[in-house]
Design a protein around this motif. Structure first.
Motif, mmCIF file in Angstrom:
data_model
loop_
_atom_site.group_PDB
_atom_site.id
_atom_site.type_symbol
_atom_site.label_atom_id
_atom_site.label_comp_id
_atom_site.label_asym_id
_atom_site.label_seq_id
_atom_site.Cartn_x
_atom_site.Cartn_y
_atom_site.Cartn_z
ATOM 1 N N LEU A 150 0.817 -1.224 0.000
ATOM 2 C CA LEU A 150 0.000 0.000 0.000
ATOM 3 C C LEU A 150 0.846 1.268 0.000
ATOM 4 O O LEU A 150 0.474 2.268 -0.609
ATOM 5 C CB LEU A 150 -0.946 0.015 1.208
ATOM 6 N N ARG A 151 1.990 1.225 0.689
ATOM 7 C CA ARG A 151 2.848 2.411 0.740
ATOM 8 C C ARG A 151 3.361 2.808 -0.647
ATOM 9 O O ARG A 151 3.728 3.945 -0.861
ATOM 10 C CB ARG A 151 4.055 2.142 1.645
ATOM 11 N N THR A 154 0.416 4.486 -4.118
ATOM 12 C CA THR A 154 -0.300 5.756 -4.043
ATOM 13 C C THR A 154 -0.387 6.466 -5.396
ATOM 14 O O THR A 154 -1.392 7.068 -5.721
ATOM 15 C CB THR A 154 0.400 6.678 -3.034
ATOM 16 N N LYS A 162 -5.166 -1.572 -7.627
ATOM 17 C CA LYS A 162 -6.056 -1.478 -6.456
ATOM 18 C C LYS A 162 -5.980 -2.779 -5.667
ATOM 19 O O LYS A 162 -6.013 -3.865 -6.220
ATOM 20 C CB LYS A 162 -7.504 -1.241 -6.888
ATOM 21 N N LEU A 163 -5.880 -2.636 -4.356
ATOM 22 C CA LEU A 163 -5.721 -3.818 -3.505
ATOM 23 C C LEU A 163 -6.828 -4.839 -3.762
ATOM 24 O O LEU A 163 -6.601 -6.045 -3.767
ATOM 25 C CB LEU A 163 -5.712 -3.391 -2.032
ATOM 26 N N ILE A 164 -8.038 -4.344 -3.981
ATOM 27 C CA ILE A 164 -9.175 -5.250 -4.149
ATOM 28 C C ILE A 164 -9.020 -6.124 -5.389
ATOM 29 O O ILE A 164 -9.601 -7.198 -5.480
ATOM 30 C CB ILE A 164 -10.503 -4.451 -4.199
ATOM 31 N N SER A 307 1.141 14.426 6.087
ATOM 32 C CA SER A 307 2.048 13.372 5.656
ATOM 33 C C SER A 307 3.051 13.823 4.603
ATOM 34 O O SER A 307 3.994 13.107 4.309
ATOM 35 C CB SER A 307 1.244 12.217 5.088
ATOM 36 N N TYR A 311 -1.410 14.912 -3.219
ATOM 37 C CA TYR A 311 -2.451 14.077 -3.802
ATOM 38 C C TYR A 311 -2.914 14.593 -5.156
ATOM 39 O O TYR A 311 -3.021 15.791 -5.370
ATOM 40 C CB TYR A 311 -3.669 14.016 -2.878
ATOM 41 N N THR A 321 -17.079 4.773 -9.915
ATOM 42 C CA THR A 321 -17.549 3.883 -8.838
ATOM 43 C C THR A 321 -18.143 4.679 -7.688
ATOM 44 O O THR A 321 -19.007 4.192 -6.991
ATOM 45 C CB THR A 321 -16.429 2.986 -8.265
ATOM 46 N N LEU B 196 0.366 4.168 7.844
ATOM 47 C CA LEU B 196 -0.340 4.286 6.557
ATOM 48 C C LEU B 196 -1.069 5.622 6.466
ATOM 49 O O LEU B 196 -1.741 6.031 7.409
ATOM 50 C CB LEU B 196 -1.367 3.163 6.414
ATOM 51 N N ASP B 197 -0.948 6.288 5.311
ATOM 52 C CA ASP B 197 -1.633 7.561 5.148
ATOM 53 C C ASP B 197 -3.076 7.320 4.700
ATOM 54 O O ASP B 197 -3.510 6.184 4.537
ATOM 55 C CB ASP B 197 -0.874 8.458 4.159
ATOM 56 N N ALA B 198 -3.807 8.433 4.500
ATOM 57 C CA ALA B 198 -5.227 8.308 4.161
ATOM 58 C C ALA B 198 -5.422 7.537 2.858
ATOM 59 O O ALA B 198 -6.388 6.778 2.719
ATOM 60 C CB ALA B 198 -5.860 9.694 4.066
ATOM 61 N N MET B 199 -4.492 7.696 1.911
ATOM 62 C CA MET B 199 -4.633 6.998 0.635
ATOM 63 C C MET B 199 -4.511 5.487 0.826
ATOM 64 O O MET B 199 -5.275 4.713 0.252
ATOM 65 C CB MET B 199 -3.561 7.477 -0.357
ATOM 66 N N GLY B 200 -3.541 5.065 1.625
ATOM 67 C CA GLY B 200 -3.367 3.648 1.908
ATOM 68 C C GLY B 200 -4.603 3.080 2.591
ATOM 69 O O GLY B 200 -5.053 1.976 2.283
ATOM 70 N N ARG B 202 -7.609 4.229 2.307
ATOM 71 C CA ARG B 202 -8.712 4.171 1.332
ATOM 72 C C ARG B 202 -8.703 2.843 0.588
ATOM 73 O O ARG B 202 -9.749 2.289 0.262
ATOM 74 C CB ARG B 202 -8.601 5.306 0.310
ATOM 75 N N GLU B 203 -7.508 2.323 0.316
ATOM 76 C CA GLU B 203 -7.422 1.033 -0.365
ATOM 77 C C GLU B 203 -8.001 -0.080 0.504
ATOM 78 O O GLU B 203 -8.623 -1.009 0.003
ATOM 79 C CB GLU B 203 -5.966 0.721 -0.722
ATOM 80 N N ILE B 204 -7.765 0.017 1.801
ATOM 81 C CA ILE B 204 -8.324 -0.983 2.720
ATOM 82 C C ILE B 204 -9.848 -0.839 2.766
ATOM 83 O O ILE B 204 -10.584 -1.825 2.733
ATOM 84 C CB ILE B 204 -7.706 -0.829 4.129
ATOM 85 N N ASP B 206 -11.774 0.392 0.375
ATOM 86 C CA ASP B 206 -12.314 -0.108 -0.889
ATOM 87 C C ASP B 206 -12.332 -1.635 -0.887
ATOM 88 O O ASP B 206 -13.256 -2.248 -1.409
ATOM 89 C CB ASP B 206 -11.475 0.405 -2.075
ATOM 90 N N TYR B 207 -11.324 -2.225 -0.292
ATOM 91 C CA TYR B 207 -11.270 -3.689 -0.247
ATOM 92 C C TYR B 207 -12.440 -4.242 0.554
ATOM 93 O O TYR B 207 -13.202 -5.065 0.056
ATOM 94 C CB TYR B 207 -9.945 -4.165 0.355
ATOM 95 N N THR B 211 -15.349 -1.950 -3.237
ATOM 96 C CA THR B 211 -15.369 -0.851 -4.204
ATOM 97 C C THR B 211 -14.232 -0.978 -5.222
ATOM 98 O O THR B 211 -13.093 -1.184 -4.844
ATOM 99 C CB THR B 211 -15.219 0.492 -3.450
ATOM 100 N N SER B 320 -10.833 6.425 6.906
ATOM 101 C CA SER B 320 -9.820 7.184 6.169
ATOM 102 C C SER B 320 -9.339 8.409 6.944
ATOM 103 O O SER B 320 -8.384 9.057 6.542
ATOM 104 C CB SER B 320 -10.354 7.606 4.794
#
Ligand SMILES: [Zn+2]
Ligand SMILES: [Zn+2]
Lengths: 356, 410
Positions: A150-151, A154, A162-164, A307, A311, A321, B196-200, B202-204, B206-207, B211, B320
């Motif tokens: 995940l790190r 970005t 995407k992780l999913i 951080s 972005y 979505t 983990l930042d907000a973007m990381g 968000r991936e969790i 979405d998982y 999404t 997030s």
């Protein structure tokens, strides 16, 4: 994680100068930054300058062999930390960003050719929790801890990252050689950007300052071109894609925006060059408007606080979505990112002027 | 005595009793604490405490209606927001009946637009914005019931399954809490995810919420070949496994109406008569064109439905937000007088908040109840009430008062 004693040869360190081993190699050579007049140091300095210069010109780190003479490892290796010093001395964020990207890209081209074992060793040198996939299923070469994954995704916008859309089993993401090489590129870039973000700078030697000055004027020329390639300085509302028009209108009329909507609008406006104060203004009509909080959020997205990450708006597919994509038009069908829409429209509408 | 004073007094007694103890969260001195104060009715923020006893005496002294701490760890938790020095944050999930459609929310929840010149209202989940005037502030009446709890419990079950099997967290790292109202909190303090930042995050999000699953992206909806359904290949890992198992379960048990409901229009009989064969061909042999007339669009509808069923309905804003304040364990919820309490994740199915989270176990109080549905608390059933004066156990009286459904009678 097990600590294996993986040894990197000096030619490997020359190829990947961001490895931890570089420090030891540089110490062994006994580099004295005060004495740039010695012939050995002049060579290093030249190569270091070349690295940054090539980054500015074409996002590369230059050629290691000139006139068919390959630069020896004990020049190549220390030229990397010296190049960082030079980039720092320019105090120029364009140069720093370009240089970090150039080193990362260069490394990536080597990563792709590495053996599995060497790639693994490099990833572990960065502290990744990564292993070779011992099983035959799922078919993949590497398994990486999801947090390390995940790190480093970005800035990767393709949906496959995407992780999913990954095989995630027991905290591990299954990856092939290609994927790991790409993620390592991100890691290199992230680390370099962090090193180049140093706030407290020591005074630099004269020679370094001279080089930095030359590079700054080179960057100025190049930056003019790059800016022409990307965005004009004036924010052109008529070039906003339909989704942003809708969000912007909703915001200025004080209508409620979803979290994604707010994030999209904020990051878009910042990306096209609207100053953070102006972006904060946009949200002023909200009944739940809280000046300090809004400013904080905007600045966070802008990357000034928090951080430190800068972005960019989500891609069209993500916006779809989340139901943010509305009223899409003909141009929408040809692009995959709201910024691409803006870029297309401003470039086609722009006369040849507009340089700074 | 006003109702407010009555509740304040009971909260004060509770926090003064020797049985009250706040378990110290990991990194206690790095957390920001915040309190909603009864008397001043304001939020006191940016507090830091060196040790739990100091926090305890602050609570006893000020008697807040709600106690929160940051999921974040800071260098200086007392500083202003942008000077705190964020060092990390726990991974937090909030699952609340406020955000999930339940069978019961049309019965016991209602909202009225706070805009005085509007006043529009309705039953069920509160909208994001008023459909008439666009206002975003509402007076909300809600109620926690067993259906709310069981609905959110089912979402927690799905979430925990993903956290354990997909994300690989040990059961001992997954802390589950009753929120004190009508939902649950799930908190993970694991160090590997702290920075983990907000973007990381968000991936969790979405998982776990399903999404962005690429199987459904527009691109795949335009198959390159005529038999484009073949690209719909499901493996045995990650979300593919969830879809695969979900499709199998759904098709084996589906009725005509189930298929109609998700939008399948034609050849329903063919599908139902050939369930096993279809599943074998599609899921095992990846031959999605096995049934004539059951095309890609139908499979998309079924898969889309399964995604919906398998996704955990979390409040995405909470997870997030890397500065989020969360209610402190073993403290009272100002809207119910119930406790936020922890329970082992293995007891998710049996856990009964309406007996275990009861804080006030002694005495009774006389209250005038304006209206309340039938409810269960500490093993007893009460109500329904409509403009009725009644003597109730303290916990029941406080719940009604805190929910704005009753006043103390003196
Ligand atoms: Zn209204
Ligand atoms: Zn309910």
């Amino acid at each position: 994680m097990q600590l294996e004693t993986v040894k990197f040869t000096s030619s490997e360190v020359a190829k990947y100068p961001f490895l931890k081993e570089t420090t030891a190699h540089v110490q062994k050579i006994g580099l004295d930054v005060e004495d740039f007049n010695s012939p050995e140091l002049t060579k290093i300095l030249n190569r270091a300058e070349e690295r940054v210069k090539a980054a500015i010109l074409d996002v590369s780190v230059g050629d290691r062999s000139s006139d068919d003479v390959k630069i020896p490892d004990d020049v190549e290796i220390p030229s990397f930390p010296v190049a960082i010093i030079i980039a720092l001395a320019t105090k120029n964020s364009f140069i720093k960003k370009r240089y970090a990207l150039a080193e990362a890209k260069q490394a990536h081209s080597h990563f792709q050719l590495e053996s599995k074992q060497r790639l693994l060793a490099i990833a572990r040198n960065f502290g990744w929790n990564i292993e070779l996939n011992g099983a035959s299923q799922p078919p993949s070469e590497f398994i990486l801890n999801f947090a390390d994954y995940l790190r480093n995704i970005t800035h990767l916008r393709d949906e496959k990252w995407k992780l999913i859309n990954r095989f995630l089993v027991n905290g591990k993401v299954y990856l092939n050689h290609h994927d790991v090489a790409r993620l390592l590129q991100e890691e290199v870039q992230r680390r370099l950007e962090k090193r180049l973000d140093a706030k407290e700078l020591p005074p630099f030697p004269r020679k370094i300052m001279d080089i930095a000055e030359q590079l700054n004027s080179l960057a100025k020329e190049k930056l003019g071109e790059v800016e022409m390639e990307s965005f004009p300085k004036v924010v052109s509302q008529s070039a906003f894609p339909p989704c942003i028009v809708a969000l912007h209108e909703a915001a200025t009329k004080g209508r409620h925006l979803s979290h994604v909507g707010r994030f999209t609008l904020t990051s878009f406006l910042l990306a096209v060059g609207m100053p953070p104060e102006k972006v904060t203004e946009v949200f002023k009509t909200f009944s739940d408007y809280n000046a300090r909080l809004t400013r904080y959020q905007v600045e966070h997205i802008a990357g000034e606080k928090g951080s430190g990450t800068h972005y960019t708006p989500p891609s069209c597919s993500t916006l779809q979505t989340h139901g943010v994509c509305v009223n899409s038009d003909g141009l929408c069908r040809r692009i995959r990112h709201p910024l691409a829409y803006y870029k297309q429209k401003t470039i086609s509408a722009q006369p040849t002027a507009g340089r700074v | 005595m006003s109702s407010r004073d009555f509740v304040y007094e009971k909260f004060r007694e509770f926090y003064s009793s020797s049985s009250f103890k706040i378990p110290a969260p990991v990194g206690f001195s790095q957390r920001e604490f915040a309190f909603l104060l009864f008397k001043e009715r304001i939020m006191a923020r940016h507090k830091g405490f060196a040790s739990p006893p100091l926090l305890g005496s602050f609570i006893r002294q000020h008697v807040p209606s709600d106690v929160y701490y940051s999921c974040a760890y800071y260098e200086t938790p007392e500083a202003e927001m942008d000077k705190k020095g964020w060092v990390g944050a726990d991974l937090v999930f909030d699952i609340d009946a406020d955000h999930i459609p339940t069978r019961c929310n049309k019965i016991h929840d209602s909202w009225v637009c706070s805009n005085k010149s509007c006043g529009f209202g309705g039953k069920g989940i509160t909208p994001e914005a008023c459909p008439i005037c666009g206002g975003v502030k509402f007076d909300v009446k809600s109620w926690p019931c067993d259906v709310c709890i069981d609905t959110t419990r089912a979402e927690v079950r799905k979430l925990v399954d993903m956290l354990e099997n997909d994300f690989g967290f040990a059961a001992s790292e997954i802390h589950t809490f009753f929120s004190g109202h009508r939902g649950f909190h799930v908190q993970i303090e694991n160090e590997s995810i702290r920075d983990l930042d907000a973007m990381g995050r968000r991936e969790i999000i979405d998982y776990v919420s399903g999404t962005g699953l690429a199987v459904f992206q527009k691109k795949t909806r335009q198959p390159k070949q005529k038999t484009g359904v073949k690209i719909f290949k499901l493996s045995d890992y990650g979300w593919h496994r969830r879809l695969k198992n979900g499709i199998r379960r759904f098709l084996l048990n589906a009725t005509k109406d189930d298929l109609k409901e998700i939008g399948v229009k034609s050849r329903i009989d063919v599908i139902l008569q050939n369930r096993e064969r279809i599943l074998q061909r599609c899921l095992e042999e990846n031959r999605w064109d096995a049934v004539k007339g059951v095309g890609f669009e139908t499979w998309i509808k079924i898969a889309e439905h399964i995604r919906e069923v398998e996704a955990a309905k979390i409040d995405t804003v909470v997870t997030s937000d890397i500065h989020r304040l969360i209610r402190a364990e073993n403290t009272l919820h100002g809207k119910t007088g119930l406790l936020k309490i922890k329970f082992p994740v293995s007891q998710l199915d049996e856990f009964d908040p309406f007996s275990e989270a009861v804080a006030f176990k002694e005495g009774t109080a006389k209250v005038l109840v304006s209206d309340a549905p039938e409810f269960r608390l500490a093993g007893q059933t009460f109500g329904p009430f409509q403009n009725k004066s009644v003597e109730l156990p303290t916990a029941a009286a406080i719940l009604l008062i805190c929910k704005g459904r009753a006043e103390v009678v003196t």
